[in-house]
Write an enzyme that holds these catalytic residues in place. Structure first.
Site, mmCIF file in Angstrom:
data_model
loop_
_atom_site.group_PDB
_atom_site.id
_atom_site.type_symbol
_atom_site.label_atom_id
_atom_site.label_comp_id
_atom_site.label_asym_id
_atom_site.label_seq_id
_atom_site.Cartn_x
_atom_site.Cartn_y
_atom_site.Cartn_z
ATOM 1 N N SER A 89 71.818 62.425 -53.725
ATOM 2 C CA SER A 89 71.778 60.966 -53.576
ATOM 3 C C SER A 89 72.469 60.566 -52.260
ATOM 4 O O SER A 89 72.033 60.972 -51.192
ATOM 5 C CB SER A 89 72.425 60.321 -54.815
ATOM 6 O OG SER A 89 72.081 58.972 -54.940
ATOM 7 N N HIS B 218 68.424 60.414 -62.865
ATOM 8 C CA HIS B 218 69.087 60.516 -61.565
ATOM 9 C C HIS B 218 70.150 61.613 -61.528
ATOM 10 O O HIS B 218 70.273 62.336 -60.530
ATOM 11 C CB HIS B 218 69.703 59.169 -61.184
ATOM 12 C CG HIS B 218 70.194 59.120 -59.764
ATOM 13 N ND1 HIS B 218 69.372 59.366 -58.682
ATOM 14 C CD2 HIS B 218 71.432 58.891 -59.249
ATOM 15 C CE1 HIS B 218 70.070 59.273 -57.559
ATOM 16 N NE2 HIS B 218 71.318 58.994 -57.883
#
Length: 254
Positions: free
Chosen positions: A90, A226
């Site tokens: 990320s 995620h």
């Protein structure tokens, strides 16, 4: 170095190093643990950013360049010693790329492999058009945090912990939301690049990362959203893959 790097297992005889960059608001412990898991040929350095862990009293960085300057300033002599690879998830994917780009442009130094996870390339339309989160109110910010998963509910329900956690997360998002780079006209690097993502995460433009290298480019999708990489099964898949790639890179390097 200890201020900026967390290393659980010092391995001076390791053949290569894996430098790991935290996700937004994250610390170094998750990756530092990998040093206990990976075989003795790999030494793991986990980056510690200001405003968290042992650096909790330091002000957050405001720009990507500050991160790059500090990490490169500390690690440069060691990166010249032996092969190294970069891993980032990320926000960490952006910092990994920014560090790799700087090392190549300024020091003509390349990793043997870059592992990028859970992020669109910074110059992709998907990234440029992504909603800005760092300016949300705390309430809206926490709703968004809950929606993407990966943060324990008990943490989200603890005001004292949130008081420490939310500012670091917002500061990192501010950095990445203001990070700009153009789609390269020609590859910046020649090393192999692998992109990972969770199958249930919001879509990311992984293919756009292909522009950064003339080397091999691979994408791998794993089960989960995620924070798929926090799942022990996925972590094993990740580490087995990273180990295999580093072993191959070491042979090529030598």
């Amino acid at each position: 170095m200890e201020k900026v790097i967390n290393c659980f297992q010092r391995r001076p005889d390791a053949v290569s190093r894996l430098i790991c960059f935290p996700w937004a608001g994250g610390g170094s412990i998750h990756y530092a643990r990998w040093g206990n898991v990976l075989n003795s040929s790999v030494e793991v350095f986990a980056v510690k950013l200001p405003g968290r862990e042992s650096r909790a009293k330091e002000p957050f960085f405001q720009s990507m360049q500050q991160i790059v300057d500090e990490v490169v300033g500390v690690l440069l002599p060691m990166l010249k010693e032996k092969p190294f690879a970069l891993f980032g998830h990320s926000f960490g994917a952006f910092t990994s790329f920014a560090v790799a780009d700087h090392l190549k442009q300024v020091h003509n130094l390349e990793p043997v492999h870059i592992f990028l996870s859970g992020a669109s390339a910074p110059y992709s339309e998907m990234r440029i058009n992504a909603p800005k989160r760092s300016n949300l109110s705390d309430d809206d910010f926490l709703k968004w945090m809950s929606s993407i998963g990966g943060t324990p509910p008990e943490l989200l329900a603890n005001p004292e912990v949130l008081k420490l956690f939310v500012p670091a997360l917002k500061a990192d998002l501010h950095v990445v939301e203001n990070y700009r780079c153009n789609n390269p006209d020609k590859p910046l690097l020649s090393c192999s690049v692998t992109c990972f993502d969770g199958k249930d995460d919001i879509p990311h433009d992984l293919q756009a990362w292909k522009s950064i290298t003339s080397g091999d480019f691979t994408t791998r999708m794993l089960d989960g959203s995620h924070f798929y990489l926090k799942d022990p099964g996925n972590e094993k898949i990740l580490l087995d893959y990273i180990t295999k790639q580093l072993e191959t890179s070491e042979i090529d390097y030598l």
